[in-house]
Scaffold this motif. Sequence first.
Motif, PDB file in Angstrom:
ATOM      1  N   LEU A  40       0.815  -1.211   0.000  1.00 43.48           N
ATOM      2  CA  LEU A  40       0.000   0.000   0.000  1.00 43.48           C
ATOM      3  C   LEU A  40       0.851   1.265   0.000  1.00 43.48           C
ATOM      4  O   LEU A  40       0.525   2.238  -0.672  1.00 43.48           O
ATOM      5  N   SER A  41       1.946   1.253   0.777  1.00 35.66           N
ATOM      6  CA  SER A  41       2.802   2.436   0.846  1.00 35.66           C
ATOM      7  C   SER A  41       4.162   2.047   1.400  1.00 35.66           C
ATOM      8  O   SER A  41       4.327   0.979   2.008  1.00 35.66           O
ATOM      9  N   GLU A  59      -1.032  -5.262   2.733  1.00 32.00           N
ATOM     10  CA  GLU A  59      -2.217  -6.054   3.056  1.00 32.00           C
ATOM     11  C   GLU A  59      -1.959  -7.477   2.580  1.00 32.00           C
ATOM     12  O   GLU A  59      -1.637  -7.702   1.414  1.00 32.00           O
TER      13      GLU A  59
END
Length: 326
Positions: A40-41, A59
């Motif tokens: 995600l980041s 995730e």
Amino acid sequence: MSNTVHTLLQRPLPGASAIDGDFPVDDNVVAHLPGGTKVLSAHRYGSSAWTITARITAELVDGTPKKFFLKCATEEAGHAMMEGEFWAMTELYNTIPAAFPKPLARGKFKTENPATYFFLCEFAEMSNQVPDPDRLCARIIELHRKSVSPTGKFGFHVRTCNGRTPQATEWDSSWTSFFAKFMVHVMAEDFKTNGLWPELERTGARIVSHVIPRLVGALETEGRSIKPCLIHGDLWEGNTGTSYETGSIILFDAGSYYAHNEMEIGDWRCPYNKVNSKIYTKTYLRHYGMSEPAEEWDDRNRLYSTYYDIVYSVNHMLQGRSVRQM
């Protein structure tokens, strides 16, 4: 290496996935995450003179949120650092899983210029407060007592690093012999980095020829023997944390090898550590005790601390010539 590695953040990297954050994650890093993980980041996290580090938020395939810690370094020196840290942390984690973030992988970036290597592990949520003496010593004593050398000897199966400095960790059945070679190696690294210092050369030769055989040798004579214990190898407050969830001590950034257990706390005598407070050493000795001859413990501790002083001089080149004269 310390300058080259930081240029990675100054330009886009070929082979880096486009994700949120200020840290470019190489595709080969993503490939070593658990199967089906969605990144995600990635953001810069922490600071180091020789590496760059990041926290990856992801995730898992089942939707569970998960964070990972990534450390990167460049060129052959960086390769040695990442390889050594991976195997050191793996050995430590396998001995006491609760005390160390789980190592996942080490490898090489897809990008080739500069050649970049990485170490990947699970992320641990922790504070950077100075560790509680009782909790820190309990962790270290558990490690020293539980660990078993796979060869029955002193050393390690790969060369680990203290900071950016490779260590002489070849297996040896004698701690006296191992430590002598250990000291010869780090003094050679110091001369290579900071220039020849005749006084240290003369003193070092005398230590190797006379002091180590007498002082360390006493541990292995007159029927005495010592157990090769797995040590963290670079145990100061900057390589410890306190878990927000459990309050337990977490250790990381290791330069491990199997050694005399007292080698671990030689670092605590050095003035640049906040754990040089006598309460840490006294707490450790109260629960673990001293090797025989106990009356020579302080002399051994002083001798072991000189290794950490010299390797500090090698690691901190701009300060090295003044640091080593302390």
